[in-house]
Each structure stands twice: as structure tokens, then as C-alpha cells.
Design a protein around this motif. Structure first.
Motif, mmCIF file in Angstrom:
data_model
loop_
_atom_site.group_PDB
_atom_site.id
_atom_site.type_symbol
_atom_site.label_atom_id
_atom_site.label_comp_id
_atom_site.label_asym_id
_atom_site.label_seq_id
_atom_site.Cartn_x
_atom_site.Cartn_y
_atom_site.Cartn_z
ATOM 1 N N THR A 181 0.968 -1.264 -0.090
ATOM 2 C CA THR A 181 -0.056 0.127 -0.006
ATOM 3 C C THR A 181 0.720 1.218 -0.116
ATOM 4 O O THR A 181 2.029 1.320 0.493
ATOM 5 C CB THR A 181 -0.898 0.131 1.387
ATOM 6 O OG1 THR A 181 -1.153 -1.154 1.562
ATOM 7 C CG2 THR A 181 -1.792 0.851 1.081
ATOM 8 N N TYR B 286 -12.196 -1.140 6.037
ATOM 9 C CA TYR B 286 -11.096 -0.165 5.575
ATOM 10 C C TYR B 286 -10.142 -0.287 6.859
ATOM 11 O O TYR B 286 -9.038 -0.383 6.690
ATOM 12 C CB TYR B 286 -11.503 1.237 5.539
ATOM 13 C CG TYR B 286 -11.925 1.599 4.085
ATOM 14 C CD1 TYR B 286 -10.881 1.591 3.022
ATOM 15 C CD2 TYR B 286 -13.334 1.923 3.712
ATOM 16 C CE1 TYR B 286 -11.408 1.908 1.723
ATOM 17 C CE2 TYR B 286 -13.356 2.445 2.524
ATOM 18 C CZ TYR B 286 -12.591 2.241 1.552
ATOM 19 O OH TYR B 286 -13.109 2.594 0.137
ATOM 20 N N SER C 122 -3.208 -5.081 5.693
ATOM 21 C CA SER C 122 -2.131 -4.253 4.490
ATOM 22 C C SER C 122 -0.596 -4.010 5.464
ATOM 23 O O SER C 122 0.264 -4.654 5.043
ATOM 24 C CB SER C 122 -2.498 -3.032 4.175
ATOM 25 O OG SER C 122 -3.661 -2.931 3.193
ATOM 26 N N LYS D 257 -3.972 -2.904 -1.695
ATOM 27 C CA LYS D 257 -5.021 -2.159 -2.098
ATOM 28 C C LYS D 257 -4.976 -2.323 -3.925
ATOM 29 O O LYS D 257 -3.702 -1.952 -4.324
ATOM 30 C CB LYS D 257 -5.467 -0.885 -1.937
ATOM 31 C CG LYS D 257 -6.558 -0.289 -2.476
ATOM 32 C CD LYS D 257 -6.472 1.301 -2.013
ATOM 33 C CE LYS D 257 -6.613 1.291 -0.442
ATOM 34 N NZ LYS D 257 -6.501 2.564 -0.023
ATOM 35 N N PRO E 124 -12.926 -0.148 -5.411
ATOM 36 C CA PRO E 124 -11.827 -0.327 -4.421
ATOM 37 C C PRO E 124 -11.712 -1.858 -4.178
ATOM 38 O O PRO E 124 -12.968 -2.504 -3.946
ATOM 39 C CB PRO E 124 -11.928 0.540 -3.356
ATOM 40 C CG PRO E 124 -13.389 0.806 -3.168
ATOM 41 C CD PRO E 124 -13.745 0.729 -4.701
ATOM 42 N N PHE F 23 -9.060 -5.301 -2.765
ATOM 43 C CA PHE F 23 -7.784 -5.690 -2.181
ATOM 44 C C PHE F 23 -7.457 -6.793 -2.776
ATOM 45 O O PHE F 23 -8.396 -7.700 -3.263
ATOM 46 C CB PHE F 23 -7.886 -5.535 -0.787
ATOM 47 C CG PHE F 23 -8.263 -4.230 -0.098
ATOM 48 C CD1 PHE F 23 -7.026 -3.756 0.563
ATOM 49 C CD2 PHE F 23 -9.282 -3.762 0.184
ATOM 50 C CE1 PHE F 23 -7.098 -2.247 0.878
ATOM 51 C CE2 PHE F 23 -9.352 -2.441 0.706
ATOM 52 C CZ PHE F 23 -8.379 -1.834 0.928
#
Length: 835
Positions: free
Chosen positions: A69, A295, A302, A309, A320, A322
Motif C-alpha cells: 500500500t 477499511y 495491509s 489495495k 476499491p 484488495f
DNA sequence: TGATCCCGCCAACGT
DNA sequence: ACGTTGGCGGGATCA
């Protein structure tokens, strides 16, 4: 708040904390300076420059691999390149600097990935919060997700134990399994399908139907998935509402593990997660909240470098999402090591009813649809149980043993087998104990009936090794340590095989008794997975996932690498037996009835439901801690421990008859099965499926004597009754490689290799492969294109109507078949791009 | 703007 | 009654 404190506290803290990191400890710790500033809102620069406490920094550095990320990047910069100030373009204390992701990094930097058992790495929340200069609230967020991965466990009030990534492989496996059982894959499809339909106007009926069906699925709430080693602690934590973060985090991870392109969009994830407790109402606010939470979780994950992401671009736009960058989940380990097949387990499509699911579901009848997660009455039960558990465990005083040896210990033991006894013991204890508790507390007549455990001793089982011993079958006395169990002793756990589905059934006689209701149920065959493979293949082929990686870390990020690279250590001896616990409640007839009904019917219900009970794998000896102890030790040691085991959490909940009845265990699900071998026999359902599963290992058959003993012990069967080992059990899959199985004791690594090879081989052969299978391979696939690619997702459509899918599960013949109705819709193209 | 997601109120829990 | 946990959602930031 930021500015305040820093120094003083921090170093003090450091010192204390230190334990964990090996490297660190050493130095005196210069500390003073460093701590605070950095994170202070003010400036990173400052921190960088000034302090840079060497120690910390080094730690951090080493731990950070690259990451994905952007946040990570930043973090990296901060940490690693302190020298150059410019790096930070954004030096201000902007919001980003306070991001959870960054915070997570800092947090992780404090502890080694693989802490040695020796040191106990305790984590004091207050201290950490201070050091990092954040509110405690934030730390909770981090800790909660770490907890969901069993990287930490709660010891007591303000304390947590750091386990690092030792348990990760196991955890992931377990999660994957559970995810498969829950049919997340299908749910995902469902959602996508819905969306798809939405796009077009279908709205009308079709939607409704879809929705409806979908809705049915939902709710299951499965609670926290625990690992053998950590149950209790987790348990203690569990209590509250396992509602969110922790559980949500696990579910989220499951989604990655089961989905083939290992990419999950927030939207889908949110829907699925929401769906579970409340379906249809796509309450907007709720959705929004869910997203927020996701999130949060995603940021932590992450930070762990488990995901990164990306953006998925569909026709509609980009969403969005992941992408999983964590280690590949081995199919199954341990005892199963081989079995793993889980991969193969195609559960996805096949809708076998998972036994476990069923069980759990039963436990919590939970509703049909309303929003209430659980039936109120049940809740109480649960709570009481939990409380007990908690009390037992949490007692601050209680020495917690930490994960100590976990893997290491295990590894030490050559054979897994060794574990077996322990496991058995645990189970027994657990059950009996549980039974007791149940009675005591609940005094549910129903339960009692079934479980007639005689002894209700307050102190449940003192460490008696004996318990296990009865099981003559085992080569060794339980008590004894593992040492040499040479051969493969019969492993009790049925489920182990991978690929193969097992049906657990009770002996007829028993069945009789026990299972009153569901005769039909009992024998249900399970669909196997093969079919799935097909699908998966298609999709796989079709999909190309590509991520655009930042220029920077492409290499690093590459999933493939990541997989391979990191954590392997642990793998060793993960034993895994597991069992699922179920809540007693299941007993209720109503539930049963419902169940039946549903089962008989096309199971649509089953489709989606998740197990609601706690899944507690007893398994292997819990790694480390418990596991580590030799049986003797355990036995000898403290009753506390026992308690632990037996505590409801850990233990096995007495399974009530209904549950026992017929459980189909689809793939290998170690976790689930709680019931244990003890009471049940497992039969591989399909041979063909077994093929798939690469390993078909012969499942060790539980010795009948053991079974009998157990059953009797538990009170499931009358003393006189004997359950013969069923021939079925015997059925040995033609395994391509028996060896795998047999040598379970061997070192894992080798086995893994073997497994892998097998898989490949299978593939080559054109074997069927399950989705998982494919997915697992995926990583190995040469390369991941770096340019953005388009991913196509397949949607399947069921012409027949929503139910079609579910119908699959029904096959009794055991053969799997794909439902005719299912078609894959061409696909949409998705583009995945990293940020 | 929409995507992110920090912040911290405040309720549920434990002690 | 007080401290710990942690759900939850407003609304600030970011892109």
C-alpha cells in the motif's frame, strides 16, 4: 495528546516490552529520544532525524518488507529512509500519518515476526498506546485484527501475548476451510450475479428471487474461528460480541482465501458480511459502516502485508478492492497435511452440506431472517457459557502460557501422531467437561439426555491422562509424549482428508438413538467437489488478473514471491485436528426440524448458511503452548490448563444428537469437526473426489474401540453398544500417493513439497482440480503481468432460477455434479490496478 | 466528489 | 462506580 509524553514513558516501556524481540533486547536502549516525536503530529522528519533509535529502527526495517500500500510506502520511507528528509513529501502530520496502516506498522515493528518461545512477549496496551502516541482505541483496532489471525491473544485485562506469525499458516488454513464451508465463493458469485442483473434491468422477479435466495443464506454467523492453541484466550476475548472486528476480519480474510483471483472488492465483502447478519436490507448506513470497518481491517491487513489495495475496474467504474498478497494457504496441513486438498475441495460449487455448518447452524438456530442474530434465548446460553469460559481463562492470575513453543515445540516432536493422543484426550475432556458445564449451568434437559455424562465433577478432569488412554487403539498411551508414534496411528480425525468428503454418521444403532430425527439426513452423501474444478478452471482461464503495481515494488509485491517467501517456519507440525464446537442449543428440536427440512429441500438454506457456533479446533495440540507440553506435563500440570481445555471453548461441546446425526463433512475441515471422531465415523464419500484431492490419504480410521469408548464416555451410546469400524471408513482412497499420508510425521516441508508436486501432477494429468486447487497454483504461475490487465470475472447464472445452485448439494449419490442449471456467464472484464 | 477513514462518543462489559 | 473494550457514525481528508 500527541505531544505530551513521549520520552519518559516510552523508553521505560520499551524496556519492558522488549522481551519480544530478540535482537533488541540487548542494547540499553537509547531511547529517550526517539519515541515520541516521530509520530507526533508534528513531524516525521523530526523523528527521523532526531531519533532514529537504532534499535527500533533496525527492527522496523527488517520487518518491513515491502509492502504494497501506499501507506506502507510511506511508512517505509519514514522508517527506512530516515536520512533523506525529502522523502516525505508530506511531512505534515497529515491524516495519513495517523493512519491505521502506519500505526499498524509501527506496532508490528515492535515485535518479531517469529518470536521465540522463550521470551514471552507481552503486550501492554497502555504502554503501546503511549509509545505510539495514539489513543488506546486505535490500538484495539489493531489488536483485534491481529487477534483474528491469532497473532496475538489476550491474556488479561490490558495484556496481550504476541505470537507473531507462527500461527498464521494454521490460521489461514482454518479460515480458508471455514470460508469454503460457508460457501463464500458462492456467495460472492451470488452477489456478483445480482449486480450483474441489476445492471440490466432484470430487476423484476429475478432479482427478487435472487435476493431472496441470497437472503436465506445469509445469516450465519459463525463466530470467531479459533486455533487450537489459542482458544481460550481468544475465548476470553470472544465473549463480548464477537460481532465485529475480530470476526469481520476473519471473514474478510476468508473471502480472499476462497476466491479465485484472490481479489475482493470492498463492496462485495461488505455485502457478504452484512448479509450474514441481516440480509437483504441493504441498509445504506449499515453498508457504509461496514465499509468503514473494512477499511480499518484492510489497513491492518495491509500492514501485515497480507493484502494490498488495488482497484477493480468494471464496466461500471472502478471499485476499491484488495488483493491477497499473503502466503499461500496450504491446503491443509498437518494432519492433514496432505489432505489439504482442501484445495481441491471444491466445495465451492458443490454444496455439500457441511457437516460443520450444519452443526453450527443447529447450534444457533438463529433465525431465519430477522435481524436478530441469534435467538435471544440462545444468546443467554451462549453468554453464560462464555462467561464461564472467560472466567476460567481470563483470570489474570492464571498463568497464561503463552504460545511458547508453538511451532517449535511441535516441530520438535517428530510425529504428529504424538499429538493425536493429546487431541483425543482433549476432546474427551472437553466433551465431558462441557457436558458437565452445560448441565450444570444450563441444565437443559434435552442435552442432558443426550449427554449423560455421569460425572459431574466440579473439577472436571483433573489431568487425567487416563482419559485418553482408553483408547487403546492409539499406539501410545496418551499420556506419554509423542515420542515415536511410529506409524501412522490411526488418526482419529476423520476429516482429515482433503479432497474427500466424508460423511460422518453414526452407527445405526446409535443413530437410532441419537439421531432421532434425521434418518434421511444421515446418510446424505456429499457432493464432492470435483465439479467445481471445472468451473474454477474456466474462470481461471478467463480471468487474468493483473495488477498494476506501483513501479516500486513490483517485485516484492508479486504475490508469488510473497507466498513463497515468508513464513514458512511454522508450518512444521501443525497439527490440525480440529473440531468444531457447537453450541448445545442445537438440540432443540425445532432447529432440527428446520434443518431437516432444509436439507431435504434443496438446501438452499444450507447454501449460504454459515455455522453459527464457535469453531474451535482442538486439534492438534494446540500448538505451542499446550501442544508443547507433553501430555504428561499437561496432565500433571495444572488443572488450570485442563480447564482450559475443557472449557467450553476449548472443549468440545457436547454434541447433541441432532448434530451428530449426519454430518457431512465436505472437505477437510479440520476445524469443524468437532464432533469428533469420537462419536463418529467418517466415510469418505466419493472416491473420485478423492482423486482430486491430491492426497487422498487414507484416512486413518479411528479405531473402533476408540470410538466406542468415546461415545460411551460421552454418553452418546450405551455402554454395551459397540460401533464397529465401518467398512466405509476403511475405504481407502486410491491415493496417488499414500506416502504422504502415512508419513505424516515426516517433516512438513517435505510433505508440502510432495503435496505440491502431487497437485501439479494432478493438474498435468488433467485431473480435476478444485478452485482452490487452482488458486493455490496460481501463485506459482509464472508471472503476474504487471500492467494492468483485465480480469474477467465469471458470473454464473442459473437459468433455472436462483435455487438451482443449491440443488446441487443434494446429490445423494455422492457424485458431484454440477447443476445443470448453472452456467457461467461470460464474463465481465475487470481491470485490477493497484493504486 | 467520492473514496478513505480518523476521531472519539458512549454503550457494553469486567472488576 | 470506575476502567476497559470496542461499536459506530460524523465529518475531515485525500485523491
Amino acid at each position: 495528546k500527541t505531544p505530551l509524553k513521549q520520552a519518559a514513558t516510552s523508553h521505560a516501556v520499551l524496556t519492558e516490552i522488549q522481551p519480544d524481540c530478540q535482537p533488541l533486547t540487548t542494547p540499553p536502549k537509547p531511547k529517550e529520544i526517539l519515541p515520541a516525536d516521530p509520530w507526533t503530529p508534528t513531524s516525521n522528519l523530526k523523528m527521523l532525524i532526531s531519533a532514529a533509535s537504532p534499535e527500533i529502527r533496525s527492527r522496523e526495517q527488517r520487518r518491513e518488507l515491502s509492502n504494497t500500500t501506499s501507506e506502507v510506502l510511506q511508512a517505509k520511507h519514514c522508517l527506512q529512509e530516515h536520512l533523506s528528509g525529502d522523502e516525505y513529501e508530506k511531512s505534515q502530520p497529515s491524516r495519513k500519518e495517523k493512519s491505521l496502516g502506519l500505526l499498524c506498522h509501527k506496532f508490528l515493528a515492535r515485535y518479531p515476526d517469529y518470536p521465540s518461545t522463550a521470551e514471552n512477549n507481552y503486550i501492554c496496551l497502555d504502554e503501546v498506546a503511549e509509545e505510539l502516541n495514539v489513543e488506546r482505541r486505535r490500538i484495539y483496532d489493531i489488536v483485534n485484527v491481529l487477534e483474528s489471525l491469532h497473532m496475538v491473544s489476550r491474556l488479561a485485562k490490558n495484556r496481550y501475548a504476541w505470537h507473531g506469525r507462527h500461527n498464521l499458516p494454521k490460521t489461514l488454513q482454518a479460515l480458508k476451510k471455514v470460508g469454503e464451508e460457508n460457501k463464500y465463493t458462492q456467495q460472492i458469485q451470488m452477489i456478483k450475479k445480482r449486480e450483474y442483473e441489476h445492471e440490466f434491468d432484470f430487476e423484476g422477479e429475478r432479482n427478487e428471487e435472487t435476493t431472496r435466495s441470497f437472503g436465506s443464506n445469509e445469516h450465519s454467523e459463525m463466530s470467531f474461528v479459533e486455533l487450537p492453541g489459542m482458544e481460550f484466550r481468544a475465548a476470553s476475548v470472544n465473549s463480548r460480541k464477537d460481532k465485529s472486528l475480530r470476526v469481520m476480519s476473519q471473514k474478510f480474510v476468508m473471502l480472499f482465501l476462497v476466491s479465485t483471483p484472490q481479489i475482493v472488492s470492498l463492496e462485495v465483502a461488505a455485502k457478504i458480511l452484512i448479509g450474514e447478519d441481516q440480509l437483504e436490507d441493504l441498509d445504506k448506513s449499515k453498508f457504509k459502516t461496514k465499509i468503514r470497518r473494512l477499511y480499518d481491517i484492510a489497513n491492518v491487513l495491509s500492514g501485515l502485508e497480507l493484502i494490498k489495495k488495488v482497484h477493480v475496474t468494471e464496466e461500471r467504474g472502478r471499485k476499491p478492492a484488495f488483493k491477497w498478497t499473503g502466503p499461500e494457504v496450504l491446503p491443509n496441513i498437518q494432519d492433514t497435511k496432505l489432505e489439504t486438498t482442501s484445495t481441491s475441495s471444491p466445495p465451492p460449487i458443490s454444496e455439500s452440506i457441511t457437516s460443520k455448518e450444519q452443526c453450527s447452524k443447529n447450534l444457533f438456530p438463529s433465525r431465519g431472517k430477522q435481524n436478530f442474530t441469534r435467538h435471544p434465548s440462545l444468546i443467554k446460553l451462549v453468554k453464560s457459557i462464555e462467561n464461564d469460559r472467560r472466567k476460567i481463562q481470563s483470570a489474570p492470575t492464571s498463568p497464561v502460557k503463552i504460545s511458547p513453543s508453538t511451532d517449535q515445540n511441535l516441530s520438535a516432536f517428530p510425529s504428529k501422531m504424538a499429538q493425536v493422543p493429546a487431541i483425543a484426550k482433549h476432546q474427551l475432556e472437553g466433551q465431558s467437561k462441557k457436558a458437565k458445564e452445560m448441565k450444570t449451568k444450563l441444565s437443559r434437559s434435552a442435552l442432558e439426555c443426550n449427554l449423560s455424562s455421569p460425572e459431574v465433577v466440579p473439577k472436571p478432569e483433573p489431568p487425567r491422562t487416563a482419559a485418553p488412554s482408553p483408547q487403546s487403539a492409539l499406539p501410545q498411551p496418551l499420556g506419554a509424549c509423542p515420542p515415536s508414534h511410529g506409524s501412522v496411528s490411526p488418526v482419529i480425525l476423520p476429516h482429515t482428508h482433503s479432497g474427500v468428503s466424508y460423511a460422518i454418521y453414526l452407527h445405526p444403532s446409535q443413530a437410532h438413538t441419537v439421531t432421532t430425527y434425521s434418518p434421511s439426513f444421515m446418510l446424505q452423501p456429499l457432493p464432492c467437489a470435483n465439479v467445481t474444478g471445472i468451473k474454477s478452471i474456466n474462470s481461471k482461464v478467463l480471468n487474468k488478473v493483473t495488477t498494476e503495481e506501483g513501479d516500486n515494488q513490483i517485485a516484492t509485491d508479486d504475490p508469488t514471491q510473497s507466498l513463497t517467501a515468508k513464513e514458512r517456519p511454522p508450518i512444521k507440525s501443525e497439527a490440525s485436528s480440529q473440531r468444531c464446537l457447537k453450541r448445545p442449543q442445537a438440540l432443540q428440536e425445532n432447529n432440527l426440524i428446520k434443518r431437516f427440512k432444509s436439507d431435504e429441500e434443496s438446501l438452499d438454506t444450507s447454501l449460504t448458511f454459515f455455522p453459527s457456533g464457535y469453531l474451535i479446533p482442538l486439534t492438534q495440540c494446540t500448538h505451542g503452548n499446550k501442544a508443547g507440553f507433553s501430555n504428561k506435563e499437561k496432565a500433571g500440570i495444572c488443572s488450570l490448563q485442563h480447564t482450559t481445555y475443557s472449557s467450553p471453548l476449548a472443549g468440545v461441546i457436547p454434541v447433541t444428537a441432532p448434530e451428530l446425526k449426519a454430518v457431512n463433512i465436505p472437505d477437510i475441515t479440520p476445524l469443524n469437526i468437532m464432533l469428533s471422531p469420537t462419536s463418529i465415523a467418517a466415510a469418505p464419500v466419493l472416491s473420485n473426489s478423492s482423486l482430486n484431492s491430491s492426497n487422498t490419504s487414507p484416512a486413518p480410521n479411528p479405531s473402533s474401540s476408540v470410538l466406542n469408548f468415546t461415545l460411551q464416555h460421552v454418553g452418546l451410546i450405551p455402554a454395551g453398544v459397540q460401533v464397529p469400524a465401518s467398512p466405509v471408513l476403511q475405504h481407502v482412497p486410491v491415493s496417488s500417493q499414500p506416502e504422504n499420508v502415512s508419513h505424516s510425521s515426516e517433516n512438513v516441508s517435505l510433505q508440502e513439497e510432495k503435496v505440491r508436486k502431487n497437485r501439479l501432477r494432478l493438474l498435468d494429468r488433467g485431473g480435476l482440480s478444485g478452485n482452490n486447487f487452482l488458486s493455490s497454483l496460481q501463485p506459482s504461475v509464472p508471472k503476474e503481468p504487471q500492467e494492468p490487465q483485465t480480469v474477467t470475472e465469471n458470473f454464473f447464472r442459473t437459468p433455472g432460477g436462483p435455487n438451482t445452485v443449491s440443488s446441487l448439494s443434494a446429490n445423494s449419490d455422492g457424485t458431484d455434479r454440477i447443476s445443470q442449471g448453472t452456467l457461467y456467464i461470460p464474463q465481465r472484464k475487470l481491470e485490477v490496478s493497484e493504486d
